[in-house]
Design a protein around this motif. Structure first.
Motif, PDB file in Angstrom:
ATOM      1  N   GLU A  61       0.040  -3.779   6.004  1.00 31.99           N
ATOM      2  CA  GLU A  61       0.027  -3.156   7.113  1.00 31.99           C
ATOM      3  C   GLU A  61       0.577  -1.560   6.962  1.00 31.99           C
ATOM      4  OE1 GLU A  61       2.422  -3.103  11.494  1.00 31.99           O
ATOM      5  OE2 GLU A  61       1.969  -5.058  10.180  1.00 31.99           O
ATOM      6  N   PHE A  62       1.553  -1.303   6.254  1.00 36.11           N
ATOM      7  CA  PHE A  62       2.055  -0.087   6.071  1.00 36.11           C
ATOM      8  C   PHE A  62       1.219   0.910   4.935  1.00 36.11           C
ATOM      9  CE2 PHE A  62       4.608   2.828   3.184  1.00 36.11           C
ATOM     10  CZ  PHE A  62       5.325   3.714   4.258  1.00 36.11           C
ATOM     11  N   LYS A  65      -1.411   2.738   7.086  1.00 37.51           N
ATOM     12  CA  LYS A  65      -0.811   3.827   7.855  1.00 37.51           C
ATOM     13  C   LYS A  65      -0.758   5.050   6.803  1.00 37.51           C
ATOM     14  CE  LYS A  65       2.070   1.046  10.928  1.00 37.51           C
ATOM     15  NZ  LYS A  65       3.299   0.769  11.179  1.00 37.51           N
ATOM     16  N   ILE A  66      -0.569   4.851   5.496  1.00 35.04           N
ATOM     17  CA  ILE A  66      -0.569   5.913   4.669  1.00 35.04           C
ATOM     18  C   ILE A  66      -1.930   6.152   3.999  1.00 35.04           C
ATOM     19  CG2 ILE A  66       2.003   5.810   4.336  1.00 35.04           C
ATOM     20  CD1 ILE A  66       1.630   4.415   1.643  1.00 35.04           C
ATOM     21  N   LYS A  67      -2.620   5.189   4.216  1.00 37.29           N
ATOM     22  CA  LYS A  67      -4.063   5.490   3.728  1.00 37.29           C
ATOM     23  C   LYS A  67      -4.095   5.396   2.051  1.00 37.29           C
ATOM     24  CE  LYS A  67      -6.072   8.243   7.740  1.00 37.29           C
ATOM     25  NZ  LYS A  67      -5.364   7.267   8.435  1.00 37.29           N
TER      26      LYS A  67
END
Length: 119
Positions: A61-62, A65-67
């Protein structure tokens, strides 16, 4: 389980010497991983396969967010004073690696049981 996450442009590491008798076999050379989330991981007493699966779900998931889609699982005993036995820790690290692949992540893992030089 304790995990310190660091997003890096690159990381290089090289196995220097075995820390434990049951250290994994490894080719003695310098390794380089680029554009990855490094997971400095201490496996603690009581951690198990389901713990690894949950951790990798949160990490996936994280990463969105940071692609980023690449992880390096880096055994790092220095984050805990309540470490699992080496055999148990290796099983959890392998479960993390397996789950990361199932989630479609590009995954590397540095060798367990080694003192490593890192850049």
């Amino acid at each position: 389980m304790r995990i310190l996450q660091t997003h890096v442009d690159y990381i290089e590491y090289e196995p220097i010497r075995k820390e434990i008798d049951s250290a994994e076999s490894v080719e003695m050379r310098k390794y380089r991983v680029t554009d990855a989330l490094v997971l400095f991981t201490s496996v603690e007493k009581g951690d198990d396969g389901p713990t690894a699966v949950r951790a990798m779900g949160e990490i996936k998931e994280f990463l969105g967010k940071i692609k980023c889609n690449k992880v390096l699982i880096y055994p790092f005993a220095h984050l805990s004073r309540d470490l699992a036995k080496p055999r148990d820790a290796l099983e959890v690290l392998n479960a993390m690696e397996k789950r990361a692949k199932e989630l479609g992540l590009e995954v590397s893992r540095s060798p367990f049981g080694w003192n490593k030089a890192m850049e």
